[in-house]
Design a protein around this motif. Sequence first.
Motif, PDB file in Angstrom:
ATOM      1  N   PHE A 214     -15.442  48.882 112.638  1.00 39.20           N
ATOM      2  CA  PHE A 214     -16.295  47.741 112.289  1.00 39.20           C
ATOM      3  C   PHE A 214     -16.157  46.567 113.264  1.00 39.20           C
ATOM      4  O   PHE A 214     -16.457  45.435 112.889  1.00 39.20           O
ATOM      5  CB  PHE A 214     -16.009  47.262 110.855  1.00 39.20           C
ATOM      6  N   ALA A 215     -15.678  46.825 114.472  1.00 38.22           N
ATOM      7  CA  ALA A 215     -15.531  45.733 115.436  1.00 38.22           C
ATOM      8  C   ALA A 215     -16.887  45.084 115.703  1.00 38.22           C
ATOM      9  O   ALA A 215     -17.008  43.859 115.724  1.00 38.22           O
ATOM     10  CB  ALA A 215     -14.925  46.245 116.734  1.00 38.22           C
ATOM     11  N   GLY A 216     -17.911  45.925 115.873  1.00 38.37           N
ATOM     12  CA  GLY A 216     -19.238  45.409 116.190  1.00 38.37           C
ATOM     13  C   GLY A 216     -19.788  44.558 115.069  1.00 38.37           C
ATOM     14  O   GLY A 216     -20.248  43.428 115.281  1.00 38.37           O
ATOM     15  N   SER A 217     -19.712  45.079 113.839  1.00 36.72           N
ATOM     16  CA  SER A 217     -20.286  44.321 112.729  1.00 36.72           C
ATOM     17  C   SER A 217     -19.472  43.069 112.449  1.00 36.72           C
ATOM     18  O   SER A 217     -20.012  42.050 112.027  1.00 36.72           O
ATOM     19  CB  SER A 217     -20.396  45.197 111.479  1.00 36.72           C
ATOM     20  N   LEU A 218     -18.169  43.137 112.725  1.00 37.24           N
ATOM     21  CA  LEU A 218     -17.338  41.946 112.548  1.00 37.24           C
ATOM     22  C   LEU A 218     -17.786  40.849 113.514  1.00 37.24           C
ATOM     23  O   LEU A 218     -17.911  39.679 113.141  1.00 37.24           O
ATOM     24  CB  LEU A 218     -15.866  42.287 112.786  1.00 37.24           C
TER      25      LEU A 218
ATOM     26  N   GLY B  95     -10.054  31.504 118.587  1.00 33.03           N
ATOM     27  CA  GLY B  95     -11.207  32.048 119.298  1.00 33.03           C
ATOM     28  C   GLY B  95     -10.797  32.943 120.458  1.00 33.03           C
ATOM     29  O   GLY B  95     -11.406  33.984 120.700  1.00 33.03           O
ATOM     30  N   LEU B  96      -9.728  32.551 121.155  1.00 36.36           N
ATOM     31  CA  LEU B  96      -9.232  33.344 122.282  1.00 36.36           C
ATOM     32  C   LEU B  96      -8.779  34.717 121.808  1.00 36.36           C
ATOM     33  O   LEU B  96      -9.181  35.751 122.351  1.00 36.36           O
ATOM     34  CB  LEU B  96      -8.018  32.650 122.908  1.00 36.36           C
ATOM     35  N   LEU B  97      -7.939  34.714 120.786  1.00 35.16           N
ATOM     36  CA  LEU B  97      -7.396  35.987 120.305  1.00 35.16           C
ATOM     37  C   LEU B  97      -8.495  36.844 119.685  1.00 35.16           C
ATOM     38  O   LEU B  97      -8.586  38.043 119.947  1.00 35.16           O
ATOM     39  CB  LEU B  97      -6.276  35.736 119.291  1.00 35.16           C
ATOM     40  N   ALA B  98      -9.373  36.207 118.892  1.00 37.79           N
ATOM     41  CA  ALA B  98     -10.441  36.971 118.256  1.00 37.79           C
ATOM     42  C   ALA B  98     -11.414  37.503 119.304  1.00 37.79           C
ATOM     43  O   ALA B  98     -11.818  38.663 119.259  1.00 37.79           O
ATOM     44  CB  ALA B  98     -11.178  36.097 117.244  1.00 37.79           C
ATOM     45  N   GLY B  99     -11.751  36.650 120.269  1.00 37.61           N
ATOM     46  CA  GLY B  99     -12.671  37.064 121.324  1.00 37.61           C
ATOM     47  C   GLY B  99     -12.102  38.230 122.108  1.00 37.61           C
ATOM     48  O   GLY B  99     -12.798  39.200 122.408  1.00 37.61           O
ATOM     49  N   TYR B 100     -10.805  38.151 122.409  1.00 40.40           N
ATOM     50  CA  TYR B 100     -10.151  39.241 123.138  1.00 40.40           C
ATOM     51  C   TYR B 100     -10.205  40.531 122.328  1.00 40.40           C
ATOM     52  O   TYR B 100     -10.587  41.581 122.833  1.00 40.40           O
ATOM     53  CB  TYR B 100      -8.696  38.878 123.444  1.00 40.40           C
ATOM     54  N   ALA B 101      -9.836  40.412 121.049  1.00 38.11           N
ATOM     55  CA  ALA B 101      -9.790  41.607 120.201  1.00 38.11           C
ATOM     56  C   ALA B 101     -11.168  42.239 120.075  1.00 38.11           C
ATOM     57  O   ALA B 101     -11.329  43.452 120.221  1.00 38.11           O
ATOM     58  CB  ALA B 101      -9.245  41.245 118.824  1.00 38.11           C
ATOM     59  N   LEU B 102     -12.187  41.393 119.856  1.00 37.52           N
ATOM     60  CA  LEU B 102     -13.528  41.936 119.632  1.00 37.52           C
ATOM     61  C   LEU B 102     -14.112  42.538 120.907  1.00 37.52           C
ATOM     62  O   LEU B 102     -14.932  43.449 120.853  1.00 37.52           O
ATOM     63  CB  LEU B 102     -14.457  40.844 119.106  1.00 37.52           C
ATOM     64  N   SER B 103     -13.699  42.034 122.052  1.00 32.12           N
ATOM     65  CA  SER B 103     -14.294  42.563 123.278  1.00 32.12           C
ATOM     66  C   SER B 103     -13.490  43.716 123.857  1.00 32.12           C
ATOM     67  O   SER B 103     -14.016  44.519 124.617  1.00 32.12           O
ATOM     68  CB  SER B 103     -14.420  41.449 124.325  1.00 32.12           C
ATOM     69  N   ARG B 104     -12.206  43.835 123.517  1.00 34.85           N
ATOM     70  CA  ARG B 104     -11.369  44.822 124.186  1.00 34.85           C
ATOM     71  C   ARG B 104     -10.809  45.926 123.287  1.00 34.85           C
ATOM     72  O   ARG B 104     -10.647  47.053 123.719  1.00 34.85           O
ATOM     73  CB  ARG B 104     -10.175  44.131 124.848  1.00 34.85           C
ATOM     74  N   LEU B 105     -10.457  45.580 122.059  1.00 29.65           N
ATOM     75  CA  LEU B 105      -9.791  46.584 121.229  1.00 29.65           C
ATOM     76  C   LEU B 105     -10.836  47.412 120.500  1.00 29.65           C
ATOM     77  O   LEU B 105     -11.888  46.912 120.130  1.00 29.65           O
ATOM     78  CB  LEU B 105      -8.868  45.904 120.212  1.00 29.65           C
ATOM     79  N   LYS B 106     -10.493  48.692 120.321  1.00 32.66           N
ATOM     80  CA  LYS B 106     -11.389  49.553 119.547  1.00 32.66           C
ATOM     81  C   LYS B 106     -10.846  49.618 118.132  1.00 32.66           C
ATOM     82  O   LYS B 106      -9.742  50.101 117.924  1.00 32.66           O
ATOM     83  CB  LYS B 106     -11.419  50.949 120.157  1.00 32.66           C
ATOM     84  N   PHE B 107     -11.569  49.101 117.194  1.00 33.75           N
ATOM     85  CA  PHE B 107     -11.160  49.265 115.805  1.00 33.75           C
ATOM     86  C   PHE B 107     -12.410  49.376 114.938  1.00 33.75           C
ATOM     87  O   PHE B 107     -13.492  48.969 115.350  1.00 33.75           O
ATOM     88  CB  PHE B 107     -10.234  48.122 115.354  1.00 33.75           C
TER      89      PHE B 107
END
Lengths: 283, 364
Positions: free
Chosen positions: A109-113, A95-107
């Motif tokens: 389909f990040a939003g839909s993911l 959850g930590l890594l996923a939460g970080y990635a989804l909130s900070r990294l631009k990739f």
Amino acid sequence: MIEGAKWKRWVFFYIPLAVFIFSLLFPFYWMIITTVRPDAELYRPWNAPNYTPFWTTRPTWEHVDYLLSETLFSTWMLNTMLIALASTAISLFCGLLAGYALSRLKFPFAGSLGTGIFVTYLVPQTLLFIPLADIIRNFHLGDTPWALILTYPTFLIPFCTWLMMGYFKAIPKELEECARIDGASRFKAMIYIIFPIAVPGILSAGIFAFTLSWNEFIYALVFLSSPEQKTVPVGVTSELIRGDVFFWGPLMAGALLGSIPVAMVYSFFVEHYVAGLTGSVKG
Amino acid sequence: MAQVVIRNLNKKFDNEVHAVKDVNLEIRDKEFVVLVGPSGCGKTTTLRMVAGLESITSGNVLIGDKVVNDLPPMDRDIAMVFQNYALYPHMSVYQNMAFGLKMRKFERAEIEQRVHAAADILGIHELLQRKPRQLSGGQRQRVALGRAIVRHPQVFLFDEPLSNLDAKLRVQMRVELKKLHDRLGTTAIYVTHDQVEAMTLGDRVVVMKDGLVQQVGEPLELYNTPANRFVAGFIGSPAMNFAAVTVSDGGGALWAGNDGLRIKVPAPLSNRIGAYVGKPLTMGIRPEDLRIANGADPTDLSFGAVVEVVEKLGSEILLDVKVGGGSMVASVEPTTLTKVRDQVRLAINPDRLHFFDNASEAAI
């Protein structure tokens, strides 16, 4: 605080507060009083002359003794602890890594993911346990702690991810940019700057995850069958309700002892936990 | 110490918003260059591309003699001060300042020596053990500066570092920044939307608008010879007055006039606007180049106006006046006795007239 006349304060503050506290604490009181009530009092009819439902004159430990000596309660406690800790650790890490990635990294389909992960959290467990049971059987994990350690994250990871996403978004991104200019890689900036600031959020996610897996019932009921593998909620209800006979004393003793670890975890981290929920990052 | 060269720099966000357009800049070693412009002009994006926080769509950024386009921020040997200071809240001031050195694996003794040296320069020795939340805005600002200077970077980048401070502190920190730069001599790029900050701090000032560089020059150069109408209006406070005029030829001279004024254009300027006879133009005159006319002033260099607002600032009085159909601001002597609705005559300083082409807005 409510301003104005005294009666206003009573009507809008003290009385609602008292009702709230009473309804919150009464079940615990009932649990405690039932635990220490001897069987003779417990099964006394309501119209008996010496019927005293709200207190007892002869408190006893017989139910606790029974629970600890005649059932596998201590094994259930250990099972539950192990399963809750392991699934919390797995979920928190992901959850930590996923939460970080989804909130900070631009990739792409990040939003839909992010939304997708949230949707999986909304699928009720009562539906999900059927396909999961099939998977558990295929991997020959039935009746082992792994059945729960690996299935609890299916609802804990989305939960932790969303909680952490919200928390990470509240941390100004300049902190991280500054760290990266200061000489930290993205990973180091995450470890040295973002995670320490997110400690209240991480703690609340951990506490929630721990509580959710501690109290989880349906997966534990379906995936575990032998008494020595069971968790507290399932063990207590399946071993102390035989047919239509409820062993109220030991049942309540089990519920009481089973809720102590959770209560301890809560009270230990309560300050961080509240800060995590209100999401306060002070600069 | 290093120069920074920006060549044909472009930034497009999501292939739609063209935030920075073909920016070319050469920032010399030890120079203090200020990027200034209204919000959304691309100045911060340009700075972030130099820092490596924003990818470059096309063009090059060179620090020293090296193209740094693909270097991560940590390898560019720069330090940046952010608008919100970006102090690490869980670390003490000392740890905040030491973080960059620690990441670069400096010896403990060296870190200590450098942090204390920086703390001395900024006068924050007694704050070293405090946490950022225990500091005032000005102190936080100082710590953020300290964190930048301990590293002895090649280039300082400042992103509106003073805009979160109150007006008085801002002026004070402005002076300190200037002194700090004189002392350290590190190349600096400073982004601000405040033209006063730009003028006072910058060795050179870059005025930007809509992603385009409008003019690059020393502060007084921008003030005295603005390249276009935007720069003329942006630099200087109160802003330059603009009047729509038509050029006419009469009596051996060129005249610029509209319904409220008729000014005889002095010789050197009239050569330049000769081609505009009979055509509309924008005339610009700064408030400080207008004054109350006396009897000696020729009528072809003055015009009548009606006072609408009197702003008494102490060191000067600003008169908001109506001239024909337009309005102007004049900065006049603080002893001037004028009231609202007074009829006044304003004389202009003819050497400081500006003319701008209406279509291109370029100075003529």
